[in-house]
Design an enzyme around this catalytic site. Structure first.
Site, mmCIF file in Angstrom:
data_model
loop_
_atom_site.group_PDB
_atom_site.id
_atom_site.type_symbol
_atom_site.label_atom_id
_atom_site.label_comp_id
_atom_site.label_asym_id
_atom_site.label_seq_id
_atom_site.Cartn_x
_atom_site.Cartn_y
_atom_site.Cartn_z
ATOM 1 N N GLU A 292 -9.703 -1.589 4.922
ATOM 2 C CA GLU A 292 -10.419 -1.177 6.124
ATOM 3 C C GLU A 292 -11.721 -1.959 6.279
ATOM 4 O OE1 GLU A 292 -8.496 0.113 7.891
ATOM 5 O OE2 GLU A 292 -7.996 2.207 7.512
ATOM 6 N N HIS B 30 -7.258 -4.830 9.945
ATOM 7 C CA HIS B 30 -7.042 -4.692 8.497
ATOM 8 C C HIS B 30 -5.732 -5.351 8.063
ATOM 9 C CE1 HIS B 30 -4.827 -0.502 8.734
ATOM 10 N NE2 HIS B 30 -3.969 -1.477 8.825
ATOM 11 N N ASN C 253 -7.509 -2.572 13.912
ATOM 12 C CA ASN C 253 -8.897 -2.913 13.558
ATOM 13 C C ASN C 253 -8.976 -4.204 12.729
ATOM 14 O OD1 ASN C 253 -7.932 -2.160 11.064
ATOM 15 N ND2 ASN C 253 -9.288 -0.399 10.790
ATOM 16 N N ASP D 13 0.817 -1.224 0.000
ATOM 17 C CA ASP D 13 0.000 0.000 0.000
ATOM 18 C C ASP D 13 0.845 1.265 0.000
ATOM 19 O OD1 ASP D 13 0.915 -0.407 2.597
ATOM 20 O OD2 ASP D 13 -1.041 -0.922 3.400
HETATM 21 C C1 GLP Z 1 -0.260 0.213 8.349
HETATM 22 C C2 GLP Z 1 -0.078 -0.582 7.086
HETATM 23 C C3 GLP Z 1 -0.482 -1.978 7.343
HETATM 24 C C4 GLP Z 1 0.252 -2.514 8.556
HETATM 25 C C5 GLP Z 1 -0.045 -1.704 9.761
HETATM 26 C C6 GLP Z 1 0.648 -2.215 11.012
HETATM 27 O O1 GLP Z 1 -1.603 0.373 8.633
HETATM 28 N N1 GLP Z 1 -0.825 -0.102 5.985
HETATM 29 O O2 GLP Z 1 -0.180 -2.745 6.214
HETATM 30 O O3 GLP Z 1 -0.156 -3.813 8.780
HETATM 31 O O4 GLP Z 1 0.385 -0.412 9.448
HETATM 32 O O5 GLP Z 1 1.445 -1.227 11.593
HETATM 33 P P1 GLP Z 1 2.409 -1.417 12.807
HETATM 34 O O6 GLP Z 1 3.341 -2.527 12.475
HETATM 35 O O7 GLP Z 1 3.111 -0.106 12.916
HETATM 36 O O8 GLP Z 1 1.572 -1.737 13.983
#
Ligand code: GLP
Length: 268
Positions: A144, A139, A137, A68
């Site tokens: 989302e 995802h 959440n 993403d």
């Molecule tokens: C963002 C990314 C996700 C990832 C998430 C987890 O939302 N788009 O792909 O899974 O971060 O983040 P963290 O590892 O900082 O908790």
């Protein structure tokens, strides 16, 4: 089902995840890797850089596709996921930058570039190993709540909890996090030949339970991984704390050959 490997610490989680990615690259020099961003991935990429330096782990033949990117954030911006990938991995290993792909967050037609991203994945032969983090959440990527479970790469509107979770990169204010992003779809992710889901910390415990044990629902896009034939979740104890099926998970960790092998390589 999602196979589960629980490690004592987040450090161990990163060790095992990095070793698994390394094993994929060693098994197939021309592997196509699906990559993720976020804090959880930083330790994993640091270990891959370490393996490249210490054991000559060779990324020269690999292609990569990231999950993403924020809409409206240019690749040169330090908040972009392209910048993140260069900073944490690509600049430190011998991957061919022309074979690294991150969805375009800026451009004249993001719908068109999202469709082109799907074609590029197909042309690369599909993703061999998809690395995934988990949103609080539930995802995966930026899919989302209420994302279609067959969705493909597209523009999405970010949930308020996601903007809060990712505020640190934008000076700490959730309102400064972009409202939209481009993400691989749930369907795109499910097409990967194998999936590695990584989650650490108590903040992920509810999402982990919903993804692994909950009903498959678009409210929790990660729950679609229950349909994937080759999905492994690597968790630390805090992230695993909400699982109700722990006795069975412990049993499988002691008896499933793949999980036993992973645990052994972890202590080695
Ligand atoms: C963002 C990314 C996700 C990832 C998430 C987890 O939302 N788009 O792909 O899974 O971060 O983040 P963290 O590892 O900082 O908790």
């Amino acid at each position: 089902m999602v196979k589960v490997l629980i490690c004592e610490t987040a450090d161990r989680v990163a060790d095992v995840a990095a070793r698994m990615i390394a094993a994929q690259v060693q098994a197939r020099a021309d592997s196509t890797l699906g990559l993720a961003t976020g804090r959880t991935m930083e330790a994993i990429y640091a270990r891959l850089v370490g393996l490249h330096r210490a054991e000559a782990l060779d990324f020269a033949g690999c292609s990569t596709f990231n999950l993403d990117e924020y809409a409206g954030v240019a690749p040169e911006c330090e908040q972009s996921y392209r910048f993140y990938m260069n900073q944490h991995l690509f600049s430190h290993v011998n991957v061919n930058l022309t074979r690294t792909h991150v969805p375009a967050g800026v451009g004249p037609d993001l719908d068109l570039s999202a469709a082109a991203y799907e074609s590029a994945i197909t042309e690369a032969g599909g993703i061999d190993l998809q690395l995934l983090g988990l949103g609080e959440n539930g995802h995966i990527g930026f899919n989302e709540p209420l994302s279609a479970l067959r969705s493909r790469t597209r523009i999405v509107t970010l949930d308020a909890t996601t903007r809060e979770q990712n505020a640190a990169m934008f000076g700490g204010n959730a309102l400064d996090v972009p409202t939209q992003a481009v993400t691989m779809g749930v369907g795109t992710i499910l097409d990967a030949r194998s999936v590695l889901l990584v989650a650490n910390g108590a903040g992920k415990a509810n999402a982990v339970r919903a993804v692994i044990e909950g009903p498959v629902t678009s409210i929790v896009s990660g729950s679609a991984l229950q349909f994937h034939p080759q999905c492994l979740a690597i968790l630390d104890e805090a992230a695993a704390a909400g699982l109700t099926q722990r006795p069975m998970i412990d049993y499988l960790m002691a008896h499933d050959p793949e999980l036993i092998h992973l645990s052994e390589s972890m202590s080695g």
